[in-house]
Write a protein that holds these residues in place. Sequence first.
Motif, PDB file in Angstrom:
ATOM      1  N   PRO A 138      47.498 -12.843  21.112  1.00 22.14           N
ATOM      2  CA  PRO A 138      46.749 -12.398  20.481  1.00 22.14           C
ATOM      3  C   PRO A 138      45.415 -13.086  20.090  1.00 22.14           C
ATOM      4  O   PRO A 138      45.664 -14.217  19.802  1.00 22.14           O
ATOM      5  N   VAL A 139      43.778 -12.944  20.474  1.00 25.83           N
ATOM      6  CA  VAL A 139      43.080 -14.230  20.249  1.00 25.83           C
ATOM      7  C   VAL A 139      42.657 -13.356  18.434  1.00 25.83           C
ATOM      8  O   VAL A 139      42.401 -14.277  17.748  1.00 25.83           O
ATOM      9  N   ASP A 140      42.672 -11.677  18.305  1.00 27.48           N
ATOM     10  CA  ASP A 140      42.677 -11.253  16.637  1.00 27.48           C
ATOM     11  C   ASP A 140      43.973 -10.813  17.141  1.00 27.48           C
ATOM     12  O   ASP A 140      43.863  -9.637  16.885  1.00 27.48           O
ATOM     13  N   VAL A 141      44.463 -10.847  15.307  1.00 26.77           N
ATOM     14  CA  VAL A 141      46.226 -10.005  15.250  1.00 26.77           C
ATOM     15  C   VAL A 141      45.314  -9.166  15.110  1.00 26.77           C
ATOM     16  O   VAL A 141      45.909  -7.839  15.417  1.00 26.77           O
ATOM     17  N   GLY A 142      44.637  -8.878  13.944  1.00 23.33           N
ATOM     18  CA  GLY A 142      44.413  -7.447  13.607  1.00 23.33           C
ATOM     19  C   GLY A 142      43.976  -6.362  14.289  1.00 23.33           C
ATOM     20  O   GLY A 142      44.800  -5.687  14.578  1.00 23.33           O
ATOM     21  N   ARG A 143      42.731  -7.091  15.116  1.00 27.34           N
ATOM     22  CA  ARG A 143      42.547  -6.225  15.788  1.00 27.34           C
ATOM     23  C   ARG A 143      43.260  -5.985  17.368  1.00 27.34           C
ATOM     24  O   ARG A 143      43.902  -4.575  18.229  1.00 27.34           O
ATOM     25  N   ALA A 144      44.443  -6.654  17.806  1.00 30.50           N
ATOM     26  CA  ALA A 144      45.750  -6.444  19.221  1.00 30.50           C
ATOM     27  C   ALA A 144      46.543  -5.707  18.320  1.00 30.50           C
ATOM     28  O   ALA A 144      46.497  -4.796  19.026  1.00 30.50           O
ATOM     29  N   LEU A 145      46.399  -5.881  16.929  1.00 31.34           N
ATOM     30  CA  LEU A 145      47.621  -4.913  16.906  1.00 31.34           C
ATOM     31  C   LEU A 145      47.906  -3.454  16.483  1.00 31.34           C
ATOM     32  O   LEU A 145      47.910  -2.415  16.674  1.00 31.34           O
ATOM     33  N   GLY A 156      51.270   2.033  11.037  1.00 31.41           N
ATOM     34  CA  GLY A 156      51.163   2.944  12.888  1.00 31.41           C
ATOM     35  C   GLY A 156      52.209   3.499  13.233  1.00 31.41           C
ATOM     36  O   GLY A 156      53.023   3.206  13.258  1.00 31.41           O
ATOM     37  N   ASP A 157      51.745   4.147  13.792  1.00 34.43           N
ATOM     38  CA  ASP A 157      51.983   5.450  15.003  1.00 34.43           C
ATOM     39  C   ASP A 157      52.285   5.475  16.458  1.00 34.43           C
ATOM     40  O   ASP A 157      51.479   5.004  16.743  1.00 34.43           O
ATOM     41  N   GLY A 158      52.360   6.970  17.216  1.00 31.37           N
ATOM     42  CA  GLY A 158      51.964   7.480  18.174  1.00 31.37           C
ATOM     43  C   GLY A 158      50.452   7.865  18.065  1.00 31.37           C
ATOM     44  O   GLY A 158      50.415   7.698  19.058  1.00 31.37           O
ATOM     45  N   LYS A 159      49.712   7.521  17.003  1.00 35.16           N
ATOM     46  CA  LYS A 159      48.906   8.404  16.990  1.00 35.16           C
ATOM     47  C   LYS A 159      47.144   6.921  16.915  1.00 35.16           C
ATOM     48  O   LYS A 159      46.483   7.405  16.740  1.00 35.16           O
ATOM     49  N   GLY A 160      48.222   6.247  16.221  1.00 37.63           N
ATOM     50  CA  GLY A 160      47.629   4.697  15.673  1.00 37.63           C
ATOM     51  C   GLY A 160      47.685   3.883  15.172  1.00 37.63           C
ATOM     52  O   GLY A 160      48.929   4.034  14.356  1.00 37.63           O
ATOM     53  N   ALA A 161      47.026   3.458  14.021  1.00 38.45           N
ATOM     54  CA  ALA A 161      48.182   1.486  13.630  1.00 38.45           C
ATOM     55  C   ALA A 161      46.435   1.265  12.445  1.00 38.45           C
ATOM     56  O   ALA A 161      45.225   1.424  12.934  1.00 38.45           O
ATOM     57  N   CYS A 162      47.220   0.258  11.743  1.00 38.60           N
ATOM     58  CA  CYS A 162      46.838  -0.309  10.851  1.00 38.60           C
ATOM     59  C   CYS A 162      46.709  -1.703  10.987  1.00 38.60           C
ATOM     60  O   CYS A 162      48.216  -2.162  10.389  1.00 38.60           O
ATOM     61  N   CYS A 163      46.197  -2.678  10.828  1.00 37.85           N
ATOM     62  CA  CYS A 163      46.618  -4.333  10.711  1.00 37.85           C
ATOM     63  C   CYS A 163      45.209  -4.472  10.116  1.00 37.85           C
ATOM     64  O   CYS A 163      44.829  -5.312  10.072  1.00 37.85           O
ATOM     65  N   GLU A 164      46.086  -5.315   8.708  1.00 40.91           N
ATOM     66  CA  GLU A 164      44.809  -6.057   7.437  1.00 40.91           C
ATOM     67  C   GLU A 164      45.980  -7.307   7.001  1.00 40.91           C
ATOM     68  O   GLU A 164      47.375  -7.723   6.668  1.00 40.91           O
ATOM     69  N   ARG A 165      44.883  -8.166   6.801  1.00 36.62           N
ATOM     70  CA  ARG A 165      44.924  -9.321   6.133  1.00 36.62           C
ATOM     71  C   ARG A 165      46.084  -9.045   4.979  1.00 36.62           C
ATOM     72  O   ARG A 165      45.766  -7.554   3.994  1.00 36.62           O
ATOM     73  N   THR A 166      46.480  -9.152   4.192  1.00 33.92           N
ATOM     74  CA  THR A 166      47.650  -8.761   3.219  1.00 33.92           C
ATOM     75  C   THR A 166      48.355  -9.700   2.216  1.00 33.92           C
ATOM     76  O   THR A 166      49.058 -11.805   2.960  1.00 33.92           O
TER      77      THR A 166
END
Length: 402
Positions: free
Chosen positions: A309-316, A347-357
């Motif tokens: 991953p170059v951008d972890v959030g966008r990649a995941l 996330g699941d089979g419809k999509g995902a969200c990955c954000e800093r926390t």
Amino acid sequence: MNDNDVHIRHRTADEWDDWYDTLLRAFGQAGPDEPAETRGLWRDLAEQDRSLGVFDGGEVVGTAGAFSLRMAVPGESVVPVAGVTMVGVLPTHRRRGLLTALMGRLLADARERGEPLAALTASEPAIYGRFGFGLASQRLRLAIPRHRVSVAAPPGAERIRLRLADPEQAAPACERLYAARVPLRPGMLQRGPGWERLPLLDPPADRGGASPLQCLLAEDRDSGRLVGYARYAVRPDWDGAGPKGSVLLRDLEAVVPAAHGALWGFLTDLDLTDTVIADSRPPDDPLLHLVTDVRRCGAELRDGVFVRPVDVGRALESRQYSSPVDVVLDVQDASCPWNTGRWHLSGDGKGACCERTGDPADLALTVRELGCAYLGGTRLTALAAAGRVRELREGALAEASR
């Protein structure tokens, strides 16, 4: 890099030959021996604004580049990926940090272009782990003795018509079939303009005694629709007992099981041959369930594509997940420090969200382990068993691995 005369910049168009010759020398090859067809194709495909050179004074002593590619990821999406390529440093300039500097430039450029991933195939796998690339897929090498192994025809094989065609003339139809297959297999690359020439590249100097490239088409008898193809060459050979030629499979794609079985049946039944050699098949190739004796097929797993991953959030966020996932990852990334920190993935089979926390982490790992697991071919539990993923919340490993 300590030498004042050593610097990195993009090559110019008229520096292509020197740049490419340096790459060949770094790989122990001689530039003049490169077939003109091969050199010309890579000249056309190489992107000048992504081709870096290390210059010592006016001499090119190192190279690196990236292709602007698109790759299938889990969930039948196709996302931008930096295809790292043509990386080499002359032996006279090793141990100076040049490779590290080149990789840093390539990864930073990929981030600026909005590419969430970088990928490569490695000449030496030991090199790229330290830059965060993890082994994300494997390829299967087969050496099938055709007189000892046969292929069972799957249902519907009688409706498949096989015919030989000129590879160039058949290429447009084969490319359409290939394009339809891309989203279905994570790690498969979409071929942009010009890339359709690569599977047809067949300079006589590189044939090693084999025939020119052959193209076999599988068509539905009723509709005439193309449902599969194979590209291969035949290398004749004889000994005192008779013919023992080899079938060298370049690539094979099919959209229905009957076509897949019919193509393999043809390849394993060619007169005057003894062995079918395939260097790059998927590990789950259906052929393994069609042959009469899988043990005799010489199956050997080899490394395939390395991903990071170059951008972890966008990649995941760019892929889907077969089971619901809700996990906080503590990620370390020495080459791309912007990725280091805690990320909440849901996330699941419809999509995902990955954000800093700022929430407590459930798992700790480096970006390399994310690369290994990204395409779905490696489980996080396997990486944890190797000591490369740490579970910080009981049960999180099993949940995330699913």
